[in-house]
Write an enzyme that holds these catalytic residues in place. Structure first.
Site, PDB file in Angstrom:
ATOM      1  N   LEU A  32      -6.680   6.520  -0.075  1.00 23.81           N
ATOM      2  CA  LEU A  32      -5.606   6.255  -1.036  1.00 23.81           C
ATOM      3  C   LEU A  32      -5.244   7.492  -1.854  1.00 23.81           C
ATOM      4  CD1 LEU A  32      -6.952   2.782  -2.257  1.00 23.81           C
ATOM      5  CD2 LEU A  32      -5.223   3.241  -0.486  1.00 23.81           C
ATOM      6  N   HIS A  33      -3.936   7.663  -2.048  1.00 22.51           N
ATOM      7  CA  HIS A  33      -3.431   8.773  -2.869  1.00 22.51           C
ATOM      8  C   HIS A  33      -2.385   8.207  -3.828  1.00 22.51           C
ATOM      9  CE1 HIS A  33      -0.021   8.493  -0.178  1.00 22.51           C
ATOM     10  NE2 HIS A  33      -0.801   8.734   0.869  1.00 22.51           N
ATOM     11  N   GLU A  34      -1.751   9.118  -4.573  1.00 24.70           N
ATOM     12  CA  GLU A  34      -0.798   8.657  -5.601  1.00 24.70           C
ATOM     13  C   GLU A  34       0.369   7.855  -5.012  1.00 24.70           C
ATOM     14  OE1 GLU A  34      -0.943   8.863  -8.936  1.00 24.70           O
ATOM     15  OE2 GLU A  34      -2.947   9.735  -8.730  1.00 24.70           O
ATOM     16  N   HIS A  36       0.181   5.603  -2.511  1.00 25.32           N
ATOM     17  CA  HIS A  36      -0.321   4.226  -2.435  1.00 25.32           C
ATOM     18  C   HIS A  36      -0.412   3.620  -3.848  1.00 25.32           C
ATOM     19  CE1 HIS A  36      -2.502   6.009   1.197  1.00 25.32           C
ATOM     20  NE2 HIS A  36      -1.788   5.042   1.742  1.00 25.32           N
ATOM     21  N   LYS A 151       8.564   6.677   2.536  1.00 30.12           N
ATOM     22  CA  LYS A 151       8.152   7.848   3.327  1.00 30.12           C
ATOM     23  C   LYS A 151       8.145   7.445   4.805  1.00 30.12           C
ATOM     24  CE  LYS A 151       4.202   9.229   4.400  1.00 30.12           C
ATOM     25  NZ  LYS A 151       3.586   9.968   5.495  1.00 30.12           N
ATOM     26  N   SER A 188      -2.093  10.604   3.644  1.00 29.14           N
ATOM     27  CA  SER A 188      -3.533  10.725   3.908  1.00 29.14           C
ATOM     28  C   SER A 188      -3.783  11.848   4.900  1.00 29.14           C
ATOM     29  CB  SER A 188      -4.074   9.410   4.469  1.00 29.14           C
ATOM     30  OG  SER A 188      -3.719   8.343   3.611  1.00 29.14           O
ATOM     31  N   ARG A 189      -2.790  12.133   5.758  1.00 28.57           N
ATOM     32  CA  ARG A 189      -2.975  13.162   6.794  1.00 28.57           C
ATOM     33  C   ARG A 189      -2.838  14.582   6.247  1.00 28.57           C
ATOM     34  NH1 ARG A 189      -0.509   8.937  10.193  1.00 28.57           N
ATOM     35  NH2 ARG A 189      -1.991   8.490  11.871  1.00 28.57           N
TER      36      ARG A 189
HETATM   37  P1  AMP Z   1      -0.578   4.174   5.008  1.00 27.48           P
HETATM   38  O1  AMP Z   1      -1.922   4.005   4.374  1.00 27.48           O
HETATM   39  O2  AMP Z   1      -0.240   5.600   5.327  1.00 27.48           O
HETATM   40  O3  AMP Z   1      -0.360   3.217   6.152  1.00 27.48           O
HETATM   41  O4  AMP Z   1       0.487   3.762   3.913  1.00 27.48           O
HETATM   42  C1  AMP Z   1       0.443   2.513   3.271  1.00 27.48           C
HETATM   43  C2  AMP Z   1       1.710   2.319   2.494  1.00 27.48           C
HETATM   44  O5  AMP Z   1       1.850   3.363   1.525  1.00 27.48           O
HETATM   45  C3  AMP Z   1       2.961   2.367   3.392  1.00 27.48           C
HETATM   46  O6  AMP Z   1       3.898   1.408   2.920  1.00 27.48           O
HETATM   47  C4  AMP Z   1       3.446   3.774   3.164  1.00 27.48           C
HETATM   48  O7  AMP Z   1       4.836   3.928   3.384  1.00 27.48           O
HETATM   49  C5  AMP Z   1       3.114   3.971   1.699  1.00 27.48           C
HETATM   50  N1  AMP Z   1       3.044   5.403   1.391  1.00 27.48           N
HETATM   51  C6  AMP Z   1       2.345   6.361   2.053  1.00 27.48           C
HETATM   52  N2  AMP Z   1       2.591   7.575   1.523  1.00 27.48           N
HETATM   53  C7  AMP Z   1       3.469   7.382   0.501  1.00 27.48           C
HETATM   54  C8  AMP Z   1       4.112   8.246  -0.428  1.00 27.48           C
HETATM   55  N3  AMP Z   1       3.912   9.556  -0.437  1.00 27.48           N
HETATM   56  N4  AMP Z   1       4.951   7.695  -1.336  1.00 27.48           N
HETATM   57  C9  AMP Z   1       5.183   6.358  -1.350  1.00 27.48           C
HETATM   58  N5  AMP Z   1       4.594   5.485  -0.497  1.00 27.48           N
HETATM   59  C10 AMP Z   1       3.758   5.985   0.420  1.00 27.48           C
END
Ligand code: AMP
Length: 283
Positions: A32-34, A36, A151, A188-189
């Site tokens: 998790l980052h900002e 999320h 994103k 996350s990448r």
């Molecule tokens: P992930 O864990 O990458 O599958 O992302 C989970 C959710 O967080 C998805 O709806 C993504 O679009 C959202 N998300 C990921 N990165 C960002 C970001 N930088 N800004 C806003 N939402 C994000």
């Protein structure tokens, strides 16, 4: 925070929540980052309870992709979720999501075959995996509202479309992309980037901003011309391979012929060990 590991246990927890209590849902793959956390904060503002899922979904990764090395910083993730007062974390094991006789797939044709879904990129199987798991997760959680980040614009469109087509009736909330101070979209990448790649990475977003400027201040430039300029610019980033850069309609995600807004400029590039995506909506 309740940590729940199977769909059946989640259903038991969900049953105890009164029907009038609003439940916001943020599906994630963890690390998790900002970005999320901004979705979680929005959910907290708009709902009485927030549920987060962490599930690194194997079916949306291709055979040569990063499923095994995808970051899984469990302790830090839990700490971040507790700080945000998340009511429940759904953290299923793959076997509980995909039992042996699992055989249903959700495929949103058209939208799943362009951009990241094209055969030159991740391929349409990626969005089949996404659509299937998100349908399952929303059916398990039964949220009042579900939050997705722009994103992953194509992912949001795929989910909106399946929600419409299958009359699921979920409320899908689009959330803006959260960026590092230098413009790089949080992901996350990004942790895979070497320090040199990290320095070049913001050029992806700068290129999209330049594309927007070309479209808006040079109305005579066609999307094709703008695409060529952006391709050139991306190819000058050291150590980068362009996966795609496309100008598409933000609903159909099909190429636009004319410089008539709205236009989504979407791009994906590959560094040695990280593939980055980003997009900008030109209104
Ligand atoms: P992930 O864990 O990458 O599958 O992302 C989970 C959710 O967080 C998805 O709806 C993504 O679009 C959202 N998300 C990921 N990165 C960002 C970001 N930088 N800004 C806003 N939402 C994000």
């Amino acid at each position: 925070m309740k940590i729940i590991k199977t769909p059946a246990a989640f259903a038991r927890w969900r049953q105890k929540i009164p029907a009038k209590t609003s439940v916001g849902f943020v599906p994630t793959m963890g690390a998790l980052h900002e970005g999320h956390l901004s979705l979680i904060e929005k959910s907290n503002r708009e709902n009485r309870l927030t549920v987060v899922s962490i599930f690194v979904n194997p079916t949306q990764f291709g055979p040569r992709e990063d499923f095994n090395r995808y970051p899984r910083p469990w302790v830090e993730d839990i700490r971040k979720l507790k700080k945000k007062n998340v009511a429940a974390l759904f953290y299923p094991a793959p076997e509980s999501m995909y039992p042996k006789d699992f055989s249903t797939e959700v495929f949103v044709s058209g939208l799943s075959k362009t951009l990241c879904g094209s055969i030159h990129s991740r391929g349409p199987g990626h969005f089949k995996g996404v659509a299937t798991v998100v349908t399952k997760l929303m059916n398990i959680v039964r949220p009042t509202r579900t939050y997705f980040g722009l994103k992953d614009f194509q992912q949001v469109r795929v989910i909106e479309q399946l929600n419409e087509d299958l009359n699921l009736g979920f409320k899908i909330i689009r959330c803006p992309t959260v960026r590092e101070p230098d413009g790089l979209a949080m992901s996350s990448r990004n942790a895979y980037l070497t320090s040199a790649e990290r320095r070049y990475a913001p050029q992806l977003y700068q290129t999209l901003l330049y594309g927007r400027k070309l479209l808006t201040s040079h109305p005579s430039k066609s999307p094709d011309q703008v695409q060529k300029i952006l391709k050139n610019r991306l190819s000058s980033i050291p150590d980068v391979k362009i996966d795609y850069v496309e100008l598409v309609h933000p609903r159909s995600l099909q190429k636009v012929e004319k410089n008539r807004r709205p236009i989504l400029i979407a791009a994906a590039v590959k560094f040695k060990s990280a593939r980055l995506i980003d997009n900008i909506l030109v209104k």
